[in-house]
Design a protein around this motif. Structure first.
Motif, PDB file in Angstrom:
ATOM      1  N   LEU A   9      38.847  34.356  37.838  1.00 33.47           N
ATOM      2  CA  LEU A   9      37.524  34.695  37.305  1.00 33.47           C
ATOM      3  C   LEU A   9      37.639  35.539  36.038  1.00 33.47           C
ATOM      4  CD1 LEU A   9      35.508  35.512  40.562  1.00 33.47           C
ATOM      5  CD2 LEU A   9      35.584  33.378  39.256  1.00 33.47           C
ATOM      6  N   GLU A  10      38.737  36.287  35.917  1.00 35.72           N
ATOM      7  CA  GLU A  10      38.955  37.089  34.712  1.00 35.72           C
ATOM      8  C   GLU A  10      39.054  36.226  33.457  1.00 35.72           C
ATOM      9  OE1 GLU A  10      39.520  40.523  33.783  1.00 35.72           O
ATOM     10  OE2 GLU A  10      38.276  40.675  35.567  1.00 35.72           O
ATOM     11  N   GLU A  46      29.605  33.167  32.153  1.00 31.24           N
ATOM     12  CA  GLU A  46      30.177  32.122  33.003  1.00 31.24           C
ATOM     13  C   GLU A  46      30.572  32.696  34.356  1.00 31.24           C
ATOM     14  OE1 GLU A  46      32.326  28.956  29.960  1.00 31.24           O
ATOM     15  OE2 GLU A  46      33.418  30.752  30.573  1.00 31.24           O
ATOM     16  N   ARG A  47      31.146  33.866  34.342  1.00 32.86           N
ATOM     17  CA  ARG A  47      31.569  34.487  35.593  1.00 32.86           C
ATOM     18  C   ARG A  47      30.366  34.801  36.475  1.00 32.86           C
ATOM     19  NH1 ARG A  47      36.168  39.202  36.149  1.00 32.86           N
ATOM     20  NH2 ARG A  47      36.118  39.401  38.428  1.00 32.86           N
ATOM     21  N   ALA A  69      32.049  26.323  34.148  1.00 33.03           N
ATOM     22  CA  ALA A  69      32.798  27.330  34.895  1.00 33.03           C
ATOM     23  C   ALA A  69      33.523  26.712  36.083  1.00 33.03           C
ATOM     24  CB  ALA A  69      31.848  28.434  35.372  1.00 33.03           C
ATOM     25  N   ARG A  70      32.854  25.788  36.801  1.00 25.69           N
ATOM     26  CA  ARG A  70      33.508  25.119  37.940  1.00 25.69           C
ATOM     27  C   ARG A  70      34.743  24.361  37.499  1.00 25.69           C
ATOM     28  NH1 ARG A  70      28.182  24.158  39.889  1.00 25.69           N
ATOM     29  NH2 ARG A  70      28.107  22.177  38.765  1.00 25.69           N
ATOM     30  N   THR A  71      34.639  23.660  36.394  1.00 22.61           N
ATOM     31  CA  THR A  71      35.772  22.894  35.874  1.00 22.61           C
ATOM     32  C   THR A  71      36.921  23.824  35.510  1.00 22.61           C
ATOM     33  OG1 THR A  71      34.272  21.202  34.990  1.00 22.61           O
ATOM     34  CG2 THR A  71      36.511  21.270  34.099  1.00 22.61           C
ATOM     35  N   HIS A  72      36.584  24.926  34.863  1.00 23.21           N
ATOM     36  CA  HIS A  72      37.588  25.905  34.447  1.00 23.21           C
ATOM     37  C   HIS A  72      38.298  26.500  35.659  1.00 23.21           C
ATOM     38  CE1 HIS A  72      39.072  29.093  31.636  1.00 23.21           C
ATOM     39  NE2 HIS A  72      39.132  29.787  32.764  1.00 23.21           N
ATOM     40  N   ARG A  75      26.264  31.172  41.903  1.00 20.07           N
ATOM     41  CA  ARG A  75      26.025  29.812  42.406  1.00 20.07           C
ATOM     42  C   ARG A  75      27.030  29.401  43.472  1.00 20.07           C
ATOM     43  NH1 ARG A  75      22.250  26.457  43.825  1.00 20.07           N
ATOM     44  NH2 ARG A  75      23.023  24.314  43.958  1.00 20.07           N
ATOM     45  N   GLU A  76      28.315  29.575  43.194  1.00 24.96           N
ATOM     46  CA  GLU A  76      29.350  29.039  44.075  1.00 24.96           C
ATOM     47  C   GLU A  76      29.618  29.920  45.295  1.00 24.96           C
ATOM     48  OE1 GLU A  76      30.627  25.977  43.545  1.00 24.96           O
ATOM     49  OE2 GLU A  76      29.160  25.939  41.918  1.00 24.96           O
TER      50      GLU A  76
END
Length: 312
Positions: free
Chosen positions: A131-132, A138-139, A173-176, A145-146
């Motif tokens: 997450l960093e 995005e974080r 963000a999910r893809t990352h 959400r997730e």
């Protein structure tokens, strides 16, 4: 004369003054405190900063007209998210001058946190480091959400973006995260076995034992914050890491490595002469230790005296 409802009496630890009944705003804050702390901690990676976010959230919540609030949980999460975002951006600037590697602040967690697999994964040291690598917004979007399943419209309010923009940010963000998060699901038993082998080898300075339990591409990261000695840059490779550990803790007298539940996973607390010195968390893959995270910065060890409640 003041009525028993006239003052907000709860602090950010959720305590209420003896003999005083909390008013509705206080009750709502206390009811959602664990959730708000968890949101802030996952967004920032620092328990101390998450506590500051709670204080700021309370100060703003105390001035809200509750008659205008339809969903207290959503409203509180919105306040906490905005405060955490502000804190996260400021922390990012501080990290630029941080001495050595920056690791998340470890938390001593209760067994029930580990039972919630999704929550446990989201607060693990490995995930917090992933997450960093996200931008602050995005974080925030990913966490809300997730991890907490907040609706897009509510997230949009919290981060001050349109719902359409939030959906795009969430997808990015999910893809990352998917490209960087640990892929292997490791059972608690496998984690404990690897941890026990690592503990025995490290405490005795058993070089061969370390070579046997460490993955070939193992990474060791240390966080001393410029206050305690620690490796300034990640050490990579089984030979380098094994020899560093064998000639480090293995030669220190009066050292103990005690098992503990840190960030919802089995970990080790290192005491030198009975004094808390280091918290070690591990990432396990294929039955071997693939990453070692050692936090020595004393400013990050203040939450190791009691369990921290994390909630979704």
């Amino acid at each position: 004369m003041k009525s028993e409802h006239s003052e907000r009496t709860a602090d950010t630890d959720g305590r209420v003054a003896d003999g005083v009944r909390a008013d509705p705003a206080t009750e709502a804050f206390v009811a959602h405190r664990g959730l708000l702390f968890t949101v802030a901690y996952e967004m920032i990676g620092s328990a101390a900063d998450a506590e500051d976010v709670l204080q700021e959230t309370w100060l703003r919540w105390a001035g809200v007209d509750l008659g205008t609030v339809q969903n207290q949980r959503a409203f509180l999460v919105r306040i906490a998210t905005r405060q955490a975002l502000s804190r996260l951006r400021a922390l990012g600037r501080r990290k630029e001058s941080y001495i050595g590697s920056w690791l998340p602040e470890p938390l001593l967690t209760a067994p029930d946190v580990a039972e919630d697999i999704e929550l446990a994964d989201s607060v693990s040291t490995a995930m917090l480091l992933v997450l960093e690598t996200l931008a602050p917004t995005e974080r925030a979007v990913f966490v809300l959400r997730e991890v907490f399943d907040v609706e897009y419209d509510e997230i949009a309010e919290a981060v001050e973006k349109s719902p359409a923009a939030v959906r795009q940010i969430a997808h990015r963000a999910r893809t990352h995260v998917a490209a960087r998060r640990p892929r292997e699901v490791v059972s608690p038993a496998e984690t404990r076995d690897a941890l026990d082998a690592f503990r025995r080898a490290t405490q005795t300075g058993d070089l061969q034992g370390l070579l046997d339990i460490l993955a070939p591409d193992v990474v060791l990261m240390g966080d001393g914050g410029g206050i305690k000695q620690a490796v300034l840059h990640p050490v990579v490779g089984v030979d380098k890491v094994a020899r560093l550990l064998a000639t480090g803790l293995g030669r220190v007298t009066e050292v103990s490595l005690l098992p503990a539940q840190i960030n919802a996973y089995p970990a080790l607390i290192v005491r030198l002469g009975g004094v808390l010195d280091t918290v070690i968390t591990l990432r396990i893959a294929g039955g071997l230790v693939s990453a070692i995270y050692a936090v020595r910065n004393p400013e990050k060890l203040s939450h190791m005296t009691q369990e921290t409640a994390l909630r979704r």
